[in-house]
Design an enzyme around this catalytic site. Structure first.
Site, PDB file in Angstrom:
ATOM      1  N   LYS A   1       0.839  -1.209   0.000  1.00 44.19           N
ATOM      2  CA  LYS A   1       0.000   0.000   0.000  1.00 44.19           C
ATOM      3  C   LYS A   1       0.871   1.255   0.000  1.00 44.19           C
ATOM      4  CE  LYS A   1      -4.081  -2.064   1.422  1.00 44.19           C
ATOM      5  NZ  LYS A   1      -3.843  -3.170   2.361  1.00 44.19           N
ATOM      6  N   ARG A   2       2.135   1.069  -0.222  1.00 46.44           N
ATOM      7  CA  ARG A   2       3.066   2.178  -0.134  1.00 46.44           C
ATOM      8  C   ARG A   2       2.819   3.198  -1.237  1.00 46.44           C
ATOM      9  NH1 ARG A   2       8.337   3.070   1.599  1.00 46.44           N
ATOM     10  NH2 ARG A   2       9.497   4.353   0.145  1.00 46.44           N
TER      11      ARG A   2
END
Ligand code: GLU
Length: 501
Positions: A260-261
């Site tokens: 989810k970076r």
């Protein structure tokens, strides 16, 4: 029961990226661990491209994956570009192989066509949830008659192929996670293909790992929950079960999932930004593996010697960019200046190509301690390549210096430097000449005697246009006498343009 890997079987591992995007740091780490494991055990490392998803796969991502792995120095001995005994190594070229196994499963009544529409499945799912049940496929199409199936196919009613899951408990031993038990009763019958010519991931991966004689499946933890499904398929097909090793998840500094970076995750972004492959390798290997020594950096060959899956941790591995910057700094400083200049060249303007190699090397030498990544060099050294520097004239003043004093300082520098011959134009000599005069200048102007800034700050700004840079002597040496004097002159002209009025 699935047969375990046969003793003394040759070690064969693979990475199987889906070319739906650029090579991700997570994918590169998986590649690295597989590569090290293969090399250490004199095994074979295979690159297989999993491009069954026709809409999302793109050739440009295959190229990206190949290019970036090569840049990192992670080499495979069988793959889409190096044919081997078990090719082709692109799933889109193996459709006939999957088809053969799908037909076998049909013959053995282990799979069936499912005609349930998406909306229908969704409604049934909702209904199960409302009754407090864990949602799963309810087996509606499992017992359709042959006639209904044939009519539906003739009428081109959209369908998929489902694999019959008998709710057994699956147990397997993961080299990193230990004993894993999974109740497949929680799964409904799983979709393994859209049709005979369009297999999906779980099916194709099982066939390929078997056909390519993969002994160990080393991959990211996000695939742990896929493993029971794949074991069920292996059992149904009578295949050996490979040994599994699931690498820990990669986490952001705040422990959120790396997937989810926001920001850079593609290896090509790190490559473009000027991280060195050696640094990225050392950074990635520590994402889950611990050498158990104080040693800070390892060459690939050293890693091959040191590496073992036993030293891979279960806990999530924190992705710490500061650490990457630190390691990159070590490799930048270690590089011989000629090599460092070569790799910096793409980050310099094209005018840099016209400078003698020696001069370029001096520029890089003057800045190598200040850069974390090669791209930092662009901004730091741009003034060497410009004809005219743009900066706020007030920057030329050191401390309480008056406007006219800046002029005085530069005029003095001009006089002193003009007298130095080309032959003696080097940082050391420039420093000697200017420092002897700095004190006299301070005395004359009534400044603090030992403070060199009054003479040297205006000079450094005149030459660089920057508030921070390498020292004035190194810059002057690199610019050469003519350019140095002309920059001082340009500054004096600028100061005469009624600047302080
Ligand atoms: N194609 C899968 C992926 O890119 C590979 C999974 C596996 O290694 O089994 O995630």
């Amino acid at each position: 029961m699935v047969k375990k890997i046969i003793k003394n079987q040759k070690i064969r591992v693979r990475i199987a990226p889906s070319p739906t995007g650029p090579l991700h740091i997570g994918g590169a780490r998986t590649a690295l661990f597989n590569y090290l494991f293969a090399k250490k055990n004199k095994g074979v490392f295979v690159l297989r491209i999993e491009d069954t998803d026709k809409e999302r796969s793109d050739l440009k991502w295959v190229q990206n994956i190949i290019e970036e792995l090569k840049w990192l120095g992670i080499e495979w001995s069988e793959g889409p570009d190096i044919d081997g005994k078990f090719g082709p190594y692109k799933q889109s070229q193996r459709i006939e192989i999957y088809k053969k196994y799908l037909e076998k499963l049909f013959k053995e009544d282990k799979v069936y066509y499912c005609f349930c529409a998406k909306e229908e499945l969704e409604a049934r799912r909702e209904e199960q949830l409302s009754r407090g049940l864990a949602p799963k496929y309810d087996g509606k199409c499992k017992s359709l008659t042959k006639e209904i199936i044939e009519t539906n196919i003739k009428e081109k009613i959209p369908s998929v192929i489902r694999f019959k899951v008998h709710g057994t408990k699956i147990k397997f031993s993961d080299l990193i996670r230990g004993e894993i038990e999974f109740d497949t009763g929680l799964l409904g019958d799983i979709v393994i293909a859209k049709d005979l010519d369009t297999p999906l991931y779980h099916f194709a991966v099982v066939i390929d790992d078997y056909e390519m004689q993969i002994s160990h499946v080393i991959r990211g933890e996000e695939h742990l929950s896929n493993t029971p499904r794949q074991i069920l398929l292996q059992e149904a097909l009578g295949f050996n079960q490979p040994i599994y090793a699931h690498l820990p998840l990669m986490l952001n500094a705040d422990k959120s999932k790396m997937s989810k970076r926001v920001g850079d995750v593609a290896v090509s972004d790190y490559h473009k930004n000027g991280y060195l492959p050696e640094a990225l390798i050392n950074f990635m290997v520590l994402l889950g593996w611990n050498p158990g020594t104080e040693k800070e950096t390892f060459s690939l060959n050293e890693l091959v010697k040191e590496f073992s899956l036993e030293k891979v941790q279960k806990a999530g591995a924190i992705f710490n960019v500061q650490r990457l910057d630190f390691i990159n700094g070590i490799y930048i400083r270690e590089k011989p200046i000629g090599k460092l200049t070569e790799v910096c060249l793409p980050y310099l303007p094209k005018e840099a190509q016209n400078l003698p190699k020696k001069t370029l090397e001096k520029i890089i030498e003057a800045y190598k301690l200040r850069i974390k990544k090669l791209s930092d060099i662009t901004e730091l050294t741009n003034f060497f390549f410009l004809d005219k520097l743009e900066y706020d004239k007030n920057l030329l003043k050191w401390k309480e210096m008056k406007n006219e004093d800046v002029k005085e300082a530069l005029l003095l520098c001009d006089t002193l430097l003009s007298k130095i011959s080309e032959g003696k134009w080097n940082a050391k000599n420039l420093e000697k000449v200017l420092l002897t005069e700095a004190e006299k200048f301070n005395q004359k102007m009534g400044y603090e005697l030992k403070n060199r800034g009054y003479l040297l700050w205006p000079l450094r700004v005149a030459l660089s246009g920057k508030s921070a840079s390498a020292g004035p002597f190194e810059i002057a040496e690199i610019l050469g006498k003519e350019k140095t004097l002309s920059r001082i002159q340009q500054t004096l002209d600028k100061l005469s343009q009624k600047m302080y009025s």
